[in-house]
Design an enzyme around this catalytic site. Structure first.
Site, PDB file in Angstrom:
ATOM      1  N   LYS A   1      12.055   4.893 -26.315  1.00  0.00           N
ATOM      2  CA  LYS A   1      11.641   6.128 -26.750  1.00  0.00           C
ATOM      3  C   LYS A   1      10.904   6.017 -28.155  1.00  0.00           C
ATOM      4  O   LYS A   1       9.988   6.840 -28.356  1.00  0.00           O
ATOM      5  CB  LYS A   1      12.764   7.077 -26.774  1.00  0.00           C
ATOM      6  CG  LYS A   1      12.290   8.563 -26.926  1.00  0.00           C
ATOM      7  CD  LYS A   1      13.144   9.675 -26.832  1.00  0.00           C
ATOM      8  CE  LYS A   1      12.766  11.023 -27.092  1.00  0.00           C
ATOM      9  NZ  LYS A   1      13.585  12.085 -26.752  1.00  0.00           N
TER      10      LYS A   1
ATOM     11  N   HIS B   1      -1.589 -15.016  11.228  1.00  0.00           N
ATOM     12  CA  HIS B   1      -1.880 -13.469  10.961  1.00  0.00           C
ATOM     13  C   HIS B   1      -0.351 -12.879  11.389  1.00  0.00           C
ATOM     14  O   HIS B   1      -0.529 -11.852  12.152  1.00  0.00           O
ATOM     15  CB  HIS B   1      -3.130 -13.094  11.439  1.00  0.00           C
ATOM     16  CG  HIS B   1      -4.385 -13.838  11.084  1.00  0.00           C
ATOM     17  ND1 HIS B   1      -4.580 -13.800  10.009  1.00  0.00           N
ATOM     18  CD2 HIS B   1      -5.281 -14.387  12.049  1.00  0.00           C
ATOM     19  CE1 HIS B   1      -5.877 -14.617   9.835  1.00  0.00           C
ATOM     20  NE2 HIS B   1      -6.220 -14.787  11.005  1.00  0.00           N
TER      21      HIS B   1
ATOM     22  N   ARG C   1      34.839  -0.899 -23.784  1.00  0.00           N
ATOM     23  CA  ARG C   1      33.638  -0.033 -23.222  1.00  0.00           C
ATOM     24  C   ARG C   1      32.929   0.904 -24.289  1.00  0.00           C
ATOM     25  O   ARG C   1      31.767   1.487 -24.095  1.00  0.00           O
ATOM     26  CB  ARG C   1      34.302   1.202 -22.193  1.00  0.00           C
ATOM     27  CG  ARG C   1      34.815   0.382 -20.935  1.00  0.00           C
ATOM     28  CD  ARG C   1      35.258   1.203 -19.947  1.00  0.00           C
ATOM     29  NE  ARG C   1      35.500   0.804 -18.503  1.00  0.00           N
ATOM     30  CZ  ARG C   1      35.381   1.640 -17.569  1.00  0.00           C
ATOM     31  NH1 ARG C   1      35.544   2.882 -17.543  1.00  0.00           N
ATOM     32  NH2 ARG C   1      35.723   1.042 -16.366  1.00  0.00           N
TER      33      ARG C   1
ATOM     34  N   GLY D   1      30.694 -11.451 -28.161  1.00  0.00           N
ATOM     35  CA  GLY D   1      30.393 -12.918 -27.816  1.00  0.00           C
ATOM     36  C   GLY D   1      28.979 -13.089 -28.398  1.00  0.00           C
ATOM     37  O   GLY D   1      28.681 -14.476 -29.010  1.00  0.00           O
TER      38      GLY D   1
ATOM     39  N   ILE E   1      26.890   0.406 -19.979  1.00  0.00           N
ATOM     40  CA  ILE E   1      26.607   1.607 -20.369  1.00  0.00           C
ATOM     41  C   ILE E   1      25.945   1.783 -21.745  1.00  0.00           C
ATOM     42  O   ILE E   1      24.777   2.276 -21.739  1.00  0.00           O
ATOM     43  CB  ILE E   1      27.873   2.639 -20.270  1.00  0.00           C
ATOM     44  CG1 ILE E   1      28.601   2.535 -19.028  1.00  0.00           C
ATOM     45  CG2 ILE E   1      27.778   4.001 -20.889  1.00  0.00           C
ATOM     46  CD1 ILE E   1      27.914   3.185 -17.911  1.00  0.00           C
TER      47      ILE E   1
END
Length: 528
Positions: free
Chosen positions: A142, A280, A69, A41, A131
């Protein structure tokens, strides 16, 4: 790692679920001469806007499979993200395997949190676990020495500003900041998934817990000016301060938020029009009434001194009549499910007063968890959503309570749940008339509540404490008869308490001797 300060963006991979700002970003990158890789998309949206884009499948030479996937889980993608440009062997591996460097990753994740929030079934929730996205984000973060990673549309503009200022390059400082944001996002995402999964399995206390939240507001300070603080939202959705829209007033403080949450949770307990005034984190007045205006007047009457500078919660649409009463004194916050235009107009004159509208009431019966930090750990427990009805009461005295007393006993015990222990609540006709909170001795709580009731009565021109003819609720059992006798001295006629003391017989005997009615609930409501 020999991090370069400035890294020019020549190739970007964009794959976003939330397409806010996507086209503008794509057009900017294309204008900078950046090659754009994309998927599904995102690629279609960019192409439709006239932004040149290469499908990831064309870049990797491997098609999307398994209903999407597997599309970015490919060495060409991860090699392009992870390769260190300062290591000859990494660069040689890229050249040998036809891997092109990727300098910018723009990814936001499948909307797992939104999916479970709308009540999706198990299979739909699983399909909304991303995933490829987290894998790419973690790889790019990283390798932040050479790669910029953006996981939030809010960071598009800072990226654009840096590239504009640096002729298409991004500084190491921004890359580090983006990497930290990226890891926080994947951490919160995994926390949401693990919490949801444990819930699906009925595992209230899994071996490990992960906490995730999103910054809503950096606060001026914490409980005290020397403390730093911020407000994060997270966990199961719940109507209240986290969902509220602030209509007016200055910025909310740490204490405001804490007290407003306490007020809204308390007033959500009641079905009829109700008002809670909090100071309080403890109520200084709670009442039900024929209308919100009536309930406010009766709640305020309990302790008008403490109500000054308090937090007011109502469980109906705030109207002008109630707003007029509220505006008569200084209050910090008013929280309501809604407010009509008349009420807004009245409160607008109070420039510093915060008005929060939640869009609905919290459900006191819904299960949930509460979390408290300790040094080096956390205390996690289920929310106190226990509720007592008339059928749950066990009359333990010779005298039966009247219907009116039962109604007040149930009202008082419901308020008791939201008062710091040791808690004593005197109530009459659906309104608190004396509240004792947070004392080390239950006797002291009883006496403080009675004293404050007398003070309020005298301030109103009366001579007798309003606890005369009231009922009294205790959040836990009376360990000795002295606490009960303090209530007798205050003029209470009926008592509600959990029971369960080794000296219950002694306490019951004292109640009988005083002619009181007493009921046991079998449920305690400590609140520390």
């Amino acid at each position: 790692m020999a991090d370069a300060d400035l890294v020019t963006i020549r190739r970007a991979l964009i794959s976003v679920s939330d397409k806010t700002g996507l086209v503008d970003l794509g057009r900017f990158l294309a204008g900078q001469g950046v090659e754009i890789l994309s998927t599904g998309g995102s690629a279609k949206a960019l192409a439709a806007a006239g932004v040149p884009v290469t499908e990831v499948a064309d870049h990797t030479g491997f098609p999307e499979i398994m209903d999407g996937r597997v599309k970015t889980l490919h060495p060409t993608i991860h090699g392009g993200l992870l390769a260190r440009r300062d290591l000859a062997e990494h660069m040689q591996a890229m050249e040998a395997n036809g891997i092109a460097p990727i300098d910018l990753l723009v990814v936001n994740l499948y909307p797992f949190e939104a999916t479970i929030a709308k009540g999706a079934d198990f299979d739909e929730a699983i399909e909304n676990i991303d995933i490829g996205g987290p894998a790419m984000i973690r790889a790019a973060a990283k390798n932040h020495g050479f790669v910029s990673v953006v996981v939030d549309a809010a960071d598009y503009q800072p990226l654009i500003d840096e590239m504009t200022a640096n002729k298409g390059a991004v500084t190491l400082a921004l890359r580090k900041k983006l990497a930290a944001t990226a890891y926080a996002r994947t951490g919160a995402y995994d926390a949401a998934i693990s919490t949801w999964f444990a819930g699906q399995l009925g595992d209230a206390f899994p071996r490990r817990i992960a906490l995730g939240g999103e910054l809503k507001q950096v606060l001026r300070y914490g409980e005290n000016p020397h403390q730093q603080a911020a407000f994060y939202t997270g966990g199961a959705p719940r109507l209240g301060v986290a969902t509220a829209t602030q209509i007016q007033g200055k910025e909310l403080s740490f204490n405001n938020l804490n007290d407003t949450d306490a007020a809204f949770e308390l007033v959500s307990e009641f079905d009829g029009p109700a008002v809670a005034i909090i100071k309080h984190a403890n109520p200084c007045g709670v009442a039900e009434g024929d209308s919100i205006a009536d309930a406010y007047a009766r709640a305020f009457r309990c302790d008008p001194v403490s109500a000054f500078g308090g937090i007011i919660a109502v469980n109906r649409t705030l109207d002008a009549a109630t707003a007029e009463q509220i505006s008569a004194i200084f209050s910090e916050v008013v929280i309501a499910p809604d407010a009509d235009e008349g009420a807004k107009a009245v409160l607008a004159a109070k420039k510093n007063l915060r008005l929060l509208l939640t869009g609905g009431m919290a459900d006191p019966a819904v299960p949930g968890v509460t979390l408290r930090s300790l040094a080096g750990g956390y205390l996690l427990q289920s929310r106190d959503n226990g509720r007592i009805s008339a059928s749950d009461l066990k009359v333990v005295t010779k005298r039966q309570p009247t219907e009116a007393e039962i109604a007040d006993l149930l009202f008082a015990f419901r308020v008791c749940k939201h008062v710091k222990s040791n808690a004593i609540i005197y109530a009459k006709d659906g309104a608190t008339v004396g509240i004792g909170a947070g004392q080390m001795s239950r006797v002291d709580s009883s006496r403080i509540a009675a004293r404050k009731s007398l003070d309020a009565a005298q301030a109103a021109g009366e001579t007798e404490a309003w606890t005369k003819g009231s009922v009294v609720a205790s959040d836990a059992f009376f360990p000795f008869a002295d606490g009960l006798m303090a209530a007798v001295e205050a003029g209470a006629t009926a008592i509600i308490q959990p029971g369960g003391s080794m000296r219950d017989a002694e306490v019951i005997a004292a109640a009988d001797q005083a002619g009181l009615a007493m009921v046991f609930t079998g449920m305690r409501h400590f609140r520390h």
